[in-house]
Each structure stands twice: as structure tokens, then as C-alpha cells.
Design an enzyme around this catalytic site. Structure first.
Site, PDB file in Angstrom:
ATOM      1  N   ASP A 154       0.958  -0.974  -0.006  1.00  0.00           N
ATOM      2  CA  ASP A 154       0.106  -0.056  -0.048  1.00  0.00           C
ATOM      3  C   ASP A 154       0.721   1.281  -0.294  1.00  0.00           C
ATOM      4  OD1 ASP A 154      -2.590  -1.375   0.048  1.00  0.00           O
ATOM      5  OD2 ASP A 154      -2.404  -1.620   2.156  1.00  0.00           O
ATOM      6  N   ASP A 212      -6.567  -1.216  -5.378  1.00  0.00           N
ATOM      7  CA  ASP A 212      -8.247  -1.165  -4.316  1.00  0.00           C
ATOM      8  C   ASP A 212      -8.935   0.108  -4.996  1.00  0.00           C
ATOM      9  OD1 ASP A 212      -6.779  -2.875  -2.494  1.00  0.00           O
ATOM     10  OD2 ASP A 212      -5.898  -1.215  -1.507  1.00  0.00           O
TER      11      ASP A 212
END
Length: 170
Positions: free
Chosen positions: A125, A143
């Protein structure tokens, strides 16, 4: 005269599969750039509400099951693989543009995170948005594809005209 929704002019499955591949590829390129240039745990402030970060997520959304002991990696790999196969098959048939785009975004995001999880054991991330001391959980381009694709499908189903029950064909 038919009142069915307009079908995509880009109905060829390969177009939607290539779009999914482009999303997954862009996400993996960003993850590779972050991994190659920033040590894990790095936080680089860009604006008063955004940081570029390098975090590892062994769980799912919002780090769900991140501390589950390792079995969750395989669980999420299987789920992502099944979803990816189903979506690739769904995209074989002509769809309304917005629906095909939604499925393509979800497929691209699922594949991006699937590859990351399968080869790294975790998802990278790198996007961190915040307000004052409250931080949204860090996330990545995959995402974004999943969330935007799902939102498009939900909105499309809520806004599309419903088939009239018992309608007599003319």
C-alpha cells in the site's frame, strides 16, 4: 421497438480484458517503484492531506485478518483467483459500457492485489490520505479499481430502469 439498454460498441471481451490488464500493470508498476525506492514504513508528506507511504498489508481491506497467523494469505489468494476467473468469464458476453467498465476495474484490481499477495506474501500500500490526525487506511491503485468498479455496479443497478414484471411483448 426495443427498450433494452444500449450495448457496448466496445463489446469485444479482449478490450475489457486489456483494460483490466492495464490497471493491474499500472498498480504493479507503482508497487515496484515504491518497493525499489522506499524502505518499508517510509512516510513522505506531499500535501496537508496526502502522504506517499510504503506499508505492507497481510490482510484484506482495512487490514482485516492481518494478524491471523498467515493462513489468510492463501485464503485471499483463492478468493481473488475465483473472483478474477468469474469476472473474466462475465466479460465474455456483451455488456452495457458502464457495467463492463465496472467489472473490468474490479478484475484489474483483484489481479493486481492477487499477484502481489501470491509473489510477495502481502499487498503493498502506498497512498495515505488523512485529515489532521485521522488517517484513512493506506491503499493502492488496485484498491481504487475495486472500489470504483463496485460503486459503478451498485449505482448502475440502483439507477437503471427495472424490467416491468409481466410486460406483454408487442
Amino acid at each position: 421497438m426495443s427498450s433494452s439498454p444500449r450495448r457496448s460498441l466496445l463489446a469485444a471481451p479482449w478490450f475489457w480484458w486489456m483494460l483490466s490488464l492495464a490497471i493491474a500493470s499500472a498498480d504493479l508498476a507503482m508497487k515496484s517503484a515504491v518497493t525499489g525506492s522506499l524502505p518499508v514504513g517510509t512516510v513522505i508528506p506531499f500535501t496537508p492531506f496526502f502522504n506517499l507511504v510504503h506499508f505492507w498489508n497481510t490482510g484484506a481491506a482495512f487490514s482485516f485478518l492481518a494478524d491471523a497467523g498467515g493462513w489468510q494469505r492463501y485464503f485471499f489468494i483463492v478468493i481473488a483467483l475465483v473472483i478474477s476467473i468469474v469476472l473474466a468469464l462475465v466479460l465474455r458476453k456483451p455488456r452495457v459500457n458502464s457495467e463492463a467498465l465496472g467489472y473490468s476495474l474490479i478484475l484489474g484490481g483483484a489481479v493486481g492485489n492477487l499477484i502481489d499477495r501470491a509473489f510477495r506474501g502481502h499487498v503493498i500500500d502506498y497512498l495515505d490520505f488523512y485529515w489532521q490526525s485521522w488517517h484513512w487506511p493506506a491503499f493502492n491503485l488496485a484498491d481504487i479499481g475495486i472500489v470504483v468498479g463496485a460503486a459503478m455496479l451498485i449505482l448502475g443497478s440502483l439507477l437503471s430502469p427495472k424490467a416491468e414484471a409481466g410486460r406483454v411483448k408487442e
